[in-house]
Design a protein around this motif. Sequence first.
Motif, short mmCIF file in Angstrom:
data_model
loop_
_atom_site.label_atom_id
_atom_site.label_comp_id
_atom_site.label_asym_id
_atom_site.label_seq_id
_atom_site.Cartn_x
_atom_site.Cartn_y
_atom_site.Cartn_z
N ALA A 126 37.00 -50.35 -37.45
CA ALA A 126 37.76 -50.68 -36.50
C ALA A 126 38.71 -49.47 -36.14
CB ALA A 126 38.31 -51.95 -36.45
N ALA A 127 39.28 -49.05 -37.29
CA ALA A 127 40.05 -47.98 -37.38
C ALA A 127 39.57 -46.84 -36.93
CB ALA A 127 40.76 -47.57 -38.84
N LEU A 128 38.48 -46.62 -37.12
CA LEU A 128 37.76 -45.23 -36.87
C LEU A 128 37.19 -45.14 -35.26
CD1 LEU A 128 35.25 -44.60 -40.02
CD2 LEU A 128 37.04 -43.11 -39.20
N ALA A 129 36.96 -46.33 -34.84
CA ALA A 129 36.50 -46.57 -33.30
C ALA A 129 37.83 -46.34 -32.49
CB ALA A 129 35.74 -47.82 -33.25
N THR A 130 38.96 -46.76 -33.07
CA THR A 130 40.05 -46.84 -32.18
C THR A 130 40.88 -45.31 -32.47
OG1 THR A 130 40.56 -49.23 -32.65
CG2 THR A 130 42.58 -47.86 -31.91
N ASP A 131 41.23 -44.86 -33.41
CA ASP A 131 41.66 -43.65 -33.60
C ASP A 131 40.99 -42.75 -34.67
OD1 ASP A 131 43.42 -41.60 -33.59
OD2 ASP A 131 45.27 -42.79 -34.08
N PRO A 132 40.15 -42.19 -34.63
CA PRO A 132 39.38 -41.37 -35.82
C PRO A 132 40.34 -40.16 -36.26
CG PRO A 132 38.18 -40.85 -33.83
CD PRO A 132 39.30 -42.03 -33.35
N ASN A 133 40.92 -39.50 -35.37
CA ASN A 133 41.87 -38.50 -35.84
C ASN A 133 43.00 -39.00 -36.55
OD1 ASN A 133 40.38 -36.24 -34.63
ND2 ASN A 133 41.33 -36.86 -32.65
N GLY A 134 43.43 -40.27 -36.25
CA GLY A 134 44.65 -40.86 -36.87
C GLY A 134 44.12 -41.17 -38.24
N VAL A 135 42.80 -41.71 -38.59
CA VAL A 135 42.43 -41.92 -39.99
C VAL A 135 42.27 -40.62 -40.71
CG1 VAL A 135 40.13 -42.55 -41.19
CG2 VAL A 135 40.95 -43.79 -39.29
N THR A 155 32.06 -40.22 -36.67
CA THR A 155 32.86 -41.20 -37.47
C THR A 155 32.01 -41.83 -38.64
OG1 THR A 155 32.11 -43.01 -36.04
CG2 THR A 155 34.21 -41.86 -35.29
N SER A 156 30.76 -41.49 -38.62
CA SER A 156 29.85 -42.09 -39.71
C SER A 156 30.21 -41.03 -40.89
CB SER A 156 28.35 -42.04 -39.50
OG SER A 156 27.76 -40.78 -39.04
N ALA A 157 30.43 -39.80 -40.46
CA ALA A 157 30.50 -38.67 -41.55
C ALA A 157 32.08 -38.96 -42.26
CB ALA A 157 30.51 -37.56 -40.89
N ILE A 158 32.93 -39.14 -41.46
CA ILE A 158 34.50 -39.52 -41.92
C ILE A 158 34.27 -40.68 -42.77
CG2 ILE A 158 36.84 -40.16 -41.17
CD1 ILE A 158 36.13 -38.70 -38.47
N LYS A 159 33.60 -41.89 -42.40
CA LYS A 159 33.38 -42.91 -43.15
C LYS A 159 33.08 -42.68 -44.46
CE LYS A 159 31.91 -47.78 -43.51
NZ LYS A 159 31.27 -48.87 -42.73
N LYS A 160 31.83 -41.64 -44.60
CA LYS A 160 31.18 -41.39 -45.83
C LYS A 160 32.14 -40.55 -46.73
CE LYS A 160 27.09 -39.40 -47.72
NZ LYS A 160 27.86 -38.62 -48.93
N SER A 161 33.02 -39.76 -46.12
CA SER A 161 33.86 -38.92 -46.91
C SER A 161 34.90 -39.85 -47.36
CB SER A 161 34.58 -37.70 -45.85
OG SER A 161 33.74 -36.62 -45.37
N ILE A 162 35.38 -40.89 -46.61
CA ILE A 162 36.43 -41.75 -47.45
C ILE A 162 35.82 -42.62 -48.63
CG2 ILE A 162 37.84 -43.95 -46.74
CD1 ILE A 162 37.91 -42.60 -43.97
N THR A 163 34.64 -43.16 -48.13
CA THR A 163 33.77 -43.82 -49.05
C THR A 163 33.55 -43.19 -50.43
OG1 THR A 163 32.64 -45.54 -47.29
CG2 THR A 163 31.84 -45.26 -49.69
N ASP A 164 33.08 -41.88 -50.40
CA ASP A 164 32.84 -40.98 -51.42
C ASP A 164 34.17 -40.70 -52.42
OD1 ASP A 164 30.21 -40.91 -50.99
OD2 ASP A 164 30.18 -38.95 -50.00
#
Length: 501
Positions: free
Chosen positions: A391-400, A269-278
């Motif tokens: 919280a969203a990534l922890a709950t449903d990363p695929n949904g994000v 999820t940290s990689a997903i978050k970085k993609s979103i932040t970038d």
Amino acid sequence: MSVTRISGINSGMDIDGLVTKLMTSERSTQTKLKQQVQTLTWKQDAYRSVNTLAASLRDMAFNLRFSSNWAKTAATTSDPTKITVTSDPNAQTASHQITVTKLVAGTSNSSASGIYAAAGKSGTLDPNDSLQNQASNLGFSLTSNTVVINGKTITVDPSKSLNDFINQVNTSGAGVTMTYDSYSDKVVLATNSIGASAKIDFTGTSGFDNSVLKMVGLSSTTKTGNDAIINIDGLDTTRPSNNFSLNGVNYTLLGTTTQAVSVNVAQDTSAIKKSITDFVDKYNTLITTLSAKTNEPKFRDYAPLTDDQKSAMKDSDITLWNQKAQSGLLHNDDLLKKAYSDLRLTMMNKVTNTSGSYDMLADIGITTGSYNINDPTSAGKLIIDQNKLDAALATDPNGVVNLFANIGADGSTDRGIAQQIDDVMTNFVSSLTKRAGVTGNVYDNKNYQIGDQVASLELKITEWDAKLSKKEDYYYSMFSKMDTAIGNANAQMSWLQSQMG
């Protein structure tokens, strides 16, 4: 026809100065054309700068259009002193149990004890002395002149030293390395490779007991390395290396284990978050640029400077003037305003028919900041609520991920945010390119709108060069005739005065 350009020999007039002043007025039309070219060139640069930012956001959105590009995993181990792991993006999320019974190893053959000590002698072998002398000192019968190591035959010259023999072995291609340790007085022969295929085999050596191998205390027994012996999820298996991959998980074995080590592969999820932040950072860079460019004030009294004007100004004054002259080039620009509006609308869109828990960016903590009178260009920037995103990534990363990458028909609201942004930016980049080209294009390229305008103006400037040259010749011819007439009049006056005594 060339015109003789004289400088008021008879009249004393500054003809060059007069012509220069007259031509300054004549060149005013051409000067304005050149200033238009400079303004258009600056405008092209401004468009191209925006185009670069837009293309960068487009490329990132394109990569985020597909959920497969978001598929990143992270692997952890319960005992990193024994096993370390990494995972490939396509690794399946799962837990594994691994036990290591034996690590991959090569093999070696070494002197059982000090060479001189084994012969009941004091001292140590001299690796620089001849083998024959050393054999004599040891009371050893060195009669075998060839040895075979892993199928490679090596000829032994008794007049050469042990160091010479070691060099022969190490360059023989037998896949082994021989060394001599003077402190322990031992020779060690080790394989260059590891695993069950690594071996030290003297088969083919005739008269081993009278060979240099025997003299230095090596054993005639064939020795082999071993593969790693492991158990993964209840399955006994071997590997020829301590580094191996299985089902997208990359293992590095560091030691044997007394109990199973747990390996866990989970979505990163940290990689997903970085993609979103970038992505948000690139979006904000573009949206603030669009706002700044379309609202930048235009100073109509500041036209591009001519060379004559620059020559009469300080460098600092030229810089300040150019800043004013280049301000507002894209003020209220139609393409930039449309892209700004399209981007903002897209970020507020609801994505329908997603398979996850979220259908708007606000659901995962991404919202548009409120208007700030002290920083109006920041209007439209996205703000990330880090806690809500986590919280969203922890709950449903695929949904994000689906919120960005959901697949739908062209133009439908089923399409993810990244897919919609890719469409908006593709159209924007195309429009900018048609109008001004891209960085690296020449400025008078007729394949785009402003380039065609520049080429047309440059043609007019060239035509004016010919007109002005003729006009300048006309003025010099006129003044030349005037100067000649004055000269003739002066001559006649001088003659009359001379006749009147």
